[in-house]
Design a protein around this motif. Structure first.
Motif, PDB file in Angstrom:
ATOM      1  N   ARG A   1       2.552 -11.152   8.969  1.00 10.17           N
ATOM      2  CA  ARG A   1       1.495 -11.238   9.993  1.00 10.17           C
ATOM      3  C   ARG A   1       1.957 -10.701  11.340  1.00 10.17           C
ATOM      4  NH1 ARG A   1      -1.843 -16.795   8.494  1.00 10.17           N
ATOM      5  NH2 ARG A   1      -3.636 -15.619   7.786  1.00 10.17           N
ATOM      6  N   CYS A   2       3.208 -10.902  11.649  1.00  7.90           N
ATOM      7  CA  CYS A   2       3.746 -10.390  12.919  1.00  7.90           C
ATOM      8  C   CYS A   2       5.210 -10.060  12.682  1.00  7.90           C
ATOM      9  CB  CYS A   2       3.573 -11.467  13.993  1.00  7.90           C
ATOM     10  SG  CYS A   2       4.307 -11.053  15.574  1.00  7.90           S
ATOM     11  N   GLY A   3       5.559  -8.794  12.873  1.00  8.33           N
ATOM     12  CA  GLY A   3       6.903  -8.320  12.541  1.00  8.33           C
ATOM     13  C   GLY A   3       7.976  -8.969  13.408  1.00  8.33           C
ATOM     14  N   GLU A   4       9.231  -8.910  12.928  1.00  9.87           N
ATOM     15  CA  GLU A   4      10.283  -9.600  13.670  1.00  9.87           C
ATOM     16  C   GLU A   4      10.557  -8.902  14.999  1.00  9.87           C
ATOM     17  OE1 GLU A   4      13.343  -9.055  10.499  1.00  9.87           O
ATOM     18  OE2 GLU A   4      14.640  -8.600  12.202  1.00  9.87           O
ATOM     19  N   HIS A   5      10.752  -9.696  16.014  1.00  8.02           N
ATOM     20  CA  HIS A   5      10.968  -9.152  17.367  1.00  8.02           C
ATOM     21  C   HIS A   5      11.498 -10.276  18.254  1.00  8.02           C
ATOM     22  CE1 HIS A   5       7.152 -11.267  17.647  1.00  8.02           C
ATOM     23  NE2 HIS A   5       7.374 -11.369  18.948  1.00  8.02           N
ATOM     24  N   SER A   6      11.985  -9.906  19.424  1.00 10.63           N
ATOM     25  CA  SER A   6      12.180 -10.947  20.440  1.00 10.63           C
ATOM     26  C   SER A   6      11.294 -10.574  21.618  1.00 10.63           C
ATOM     27  CB  SER A   6      13.653 -11.121  20.819  1.00 10.63           C
ATOM     28  OG  SER A   6      14.222  -9.899  21.164  1.00 10.63           O
TER      29      SER A   6
ATOM     30  N   MET B   1      -4.154 -19.531  14.298  1.00  5.96           N
ATOM     31  CA  MET B   1      -4.271 -19.223  15.720  1.00  5.96           C
ATOM     32  C   MET B   1      -3.063 -19.746  16.476  1.00  5.96           C
ATOM     33  SD  MET B   1      -8.243 -19.444  16.752  1.00  5.96           S
ATOM     34  CE  MET B   1      -8.726 -20.962  16.027  1.00  5.96           C
ATOM     35  N   SER B   2      -2.680 -18.989  17.471  1.00  6.21           N
ATOM     36  CA  SER B   2      -1.602 -19.449  18.340  1.00  6.21           C
ATOM     37  C   SER B   2      -1.904 -18.993  19.763  1.00  6.21           C
ATOM     38  CB  SER B   2      -0.248 -18.901  17.865  1.00  6.21           C
ATOM     39  OG  SER B   2      -0.271 -17.495  17.898  1.00  6.21           O
ATOM     40  N   VAL B   3      -1.319 -19.693  20.699  1.00  2.92           N
ATOM     41  CA  VAL B   3      -1.443 -19.306  22.109  1.00  2.92           C
ATOM     42  C   VAL B   3      -0.033 -19.221  22.655  1.00  2.92           C
ATOM     43  CG1 VAL B   3      -2.297 -19.966  24.385  1.00  2.92           C
ATOM     44  CG2 VAL B   3      -3.622 -20.575  22.365  1.00  2.92           C
ATOM     45  N   VAL B   4       0.312 -18.073  23.209  1.00  2.00           N
ATOM     46  CA  VAL B   4       1.656 -17.957  23.769  1.00  2.00           C
ATOM     47  C   VAL B   4       1.561 -17.586  25.244  1.00  2.00           C
ATOM     48  CG1 VAL B   4       2.869 -17.323  21.638  1.00  2.00           C
ATOM     49  CG2 VAL B   4       1.872 -15.544  23.011  1.00  2.00           C
ATOM     50  N   TYR B   5       2.536 -18.027  25.996  1.00  2.00           N
ATOM     51  CA  TYR B   5       2.599 -17.659  27.411  1.00  2.00           C
ATOM     52  C   TYR B   5       3.943 -16.993  27.655  1.00  2.00           C
ATOM     53  CZ  TYR B   5       2.360 -17.880  32.460  1.00  2.00           C
ATOM     54  OH  TYR B   5       2.325 -17.542  33.796  1.00  2.00           O
ATOM     55  N   PHE B   6       3.867 -15.731  28.097  1.00  4.50           N
ATOM     56  CA  PHE B   6       5.091 -14.985  28.359  1.00  4.50           C
ATOM     57  C   PHE B   6       5.463 -15.173  29.828  1.00  4.50           C
ATOM     58  CE2 PHE B   6       2.880 -12.589  24.976  1.00  4.50           C
ATOM     59  CZ  PHE B   6       3.832 -12.712  23.979  1.00  4.50           C
ATOM     60  N   ALA B   7       6.460 -16.000  30.089  1.00  5.97           N
ATOM     61  CA  ALA B   7       6.937 -16.154  31.467  1.00  5.97           C
ATOM     62  C   ALA B   7       7.861 -14.978  31.745  1.00  5.97           C
ATOM     63  CB  ALA B   7       7.671 -17.474  31.629  1.00  5.97           C
TER      64      ALA B   7
ATOM     65  N   TYR C   1      -5.091 -14.392  16.892  1.00  7.83           N
ATOM     66  CA  TYR C   1      -6.004 -14.806  15.840  1.00  7.83           C
ATOM     67  C   TYR C   1      -5.643 -14.002  14.595  1.00  7.83           C
ATOM     68  CZ  TYR C   1     -10.480 -15.323  13.367  1.00  7.83           C
ATOM     69  OH  TYR C   1     -11.457 -15.577  12.447  1.00  7.83           O
ATOM     70  N   TYR C   2      -5.150 -14.678  13.588  1.00  6.24           N
ATOM     71  CA  TYR C   2      -4.772 -14.006  12.343  1.00  6.24           C
ATOM     72  C   TYR C   2      -5.852 -14.319  11.316  1.00  6.24           C
ATOM     73  CZ  TYR C   2      -0.129 -14.052  14.600  1.00  6.24           C
ATOM     74  OH  TYR C   2       0.930 -13.907  15.480  1.00  6.24           O
ATOM     75  N   PRO C   3      -6.589 -13.310  10.849  1.00  6.54           N
ATOM     76  CA  PRO C   3      -7.694 -13.584   9.929  1.00  6.54           C
ATOM     77  C   PRO C   3      -7.223 -14.243   8.637  1.00  6.54           C
ATOM     78  CG  PRO C   3      -7.641 -11.274  10.601  1.00  6.54           C
ATOM     79  CD  PRO C   3      -6.387 -11.901  11.109  1.00  6.54           C
TER      80      PRO C   3
HETATM   81  O1  LIG Z   1       1.665 -16.093  16.596  1.00  4.20           O
HETATM   82  C1  LIG Z   1       2.804 -16.521  16.767  1.00  4.20           C
HETATM   83  O2  LIG Z   1       3.133 -17.675  16.440  1.00  4.20           O
HETATM   84  C2  LIG Z   1       3.877 -15.633  17.367  1.00  4.20           C
HETATM   85  C3  LIG Z   1       3.360 -14.541  18.240  1.00  4.20           C
HETATM   86  C4  LIG Z   1       4.448 -13.801  18.932  1.00  4.20           C
HETATM   87  O3  LIG Z   1       5.591 -13.904  18.587  1.00  4.20           O
HETATM   88  C5  LIG Z   1       4.151 -12.914  20.079  1.00  4.20           C
HETATM   89  O4  LIG Z   1       2.976 -12.698  20.387  1.00  4.20           O
HETATM   90  O5  LIG Z   1       5.101 -12.408  20.714  1.00  4.20           O
END
Ligand SMILES: O=C(O)CCC(=O)C(=O)O
Ligand SMILES: [Fe+2]
Length: 217
Positions: free
Chosen positions: A92-97, A175-181, A76-78
């Protein structure tokens, strides 16, 4: 046999409210539905991607049977208004993998997600391009365990979330929903091509190592 992809209706949970205004019960119900959708229908069928020919085509899938360290994250990004203080280059969210095998990412229509498009596979030089939201679709990111497993045949996707330029977009909550497999915790991740490009490591060790590097070092 084909399996239908389940639909989780976020509207039903009235997630237009800020997370602190949503009851724990509603959050729990939503989490249960999302986890069920991702794990039981077998989204993690990575069959035929980067697997040597002599391997069982269900090789990757079988490493995600327990799902013991896989899981969702709800972001949830305000909203950012003209009153919000933004530092130079703030994003909003720094670069990463991501750390696991694949990440399934659903986003609303606000935008801001960018993925690094590799211009040169050898030097890994790339540029960020928008991962534009498209209704009814999800993004699938390759993550680091899969990169190690396939000895760089599949490269993990570097991504980030920037603040949209248009005031009408940045003033919306994103808003986003992520699933980390994540491969099951005891699964040994070793290069499938028989090389020693990366040392064998269990999925849990790899995850702990990456979390330590991100949050403690
Ligand atoms: O909010 C997003 O679209 C990306 C979030 C993300 O990259 C993460 O939670 O690892
Ligand atoms: Fe991510």
């Amino acid at each position: 046999m084909t399996s239908a992809i389940p639909i989780v209706d976020l509207e039903e949970f009235n997630l237009t409210k800020a997370p602190e205004d949503v009851s724990d019960d509603v959050k729990r119900q939503l989490a249960a539905q999302i986890i069920d959708a991702f794990s039981t229908v077998g989204f993690v069928g990575l069959t035929n991607y980067g697997i040597p020919q002599d391997k069982d085509p269900n090789y990757f899938k079988n490493q995600h049977k327990k799902g013991d360290i896989s899981g969702p994250r709800y972001l949830y990004y305000p909203a950012i208004t003209s009153q919000t203080e933004i530092k130079p280059n703030q994003i909003r969210c720094g670069e990463h993998s991501d750390y696991g095998s694949i990440t399934l990412l659903f986003q609303d229509d606000v935008g801001g997600l960018q993925v690094e498009y590799l211009l040169n596979l050898r030097t890994r030089k790339g540029e960020f391009v928008p991962a534009t939201p498209k209704a009814g679709t999800m993004y699938v990111n390759i993550a680091e365990a899969l990169q190690r497993w396939t000895a760089d045949k599949l490269i993990s996707t570097v991504h980030r979330v920037v603040i949209p330029e248009a005031p009408s977009d940045r003033e919306k909550v994103r808003m986003s929903v992520v699933y980390f497999a994540q491969p099951d915790r005891d699964c040994l991740i070793q290069c499938l091509d028989g090389s020693d490009k990366y040392e064998p490591i269990t999925s849990l060790e790899l995850l702990s190592m990456r979390l330590r590097a991100t949050y403690l070092e």
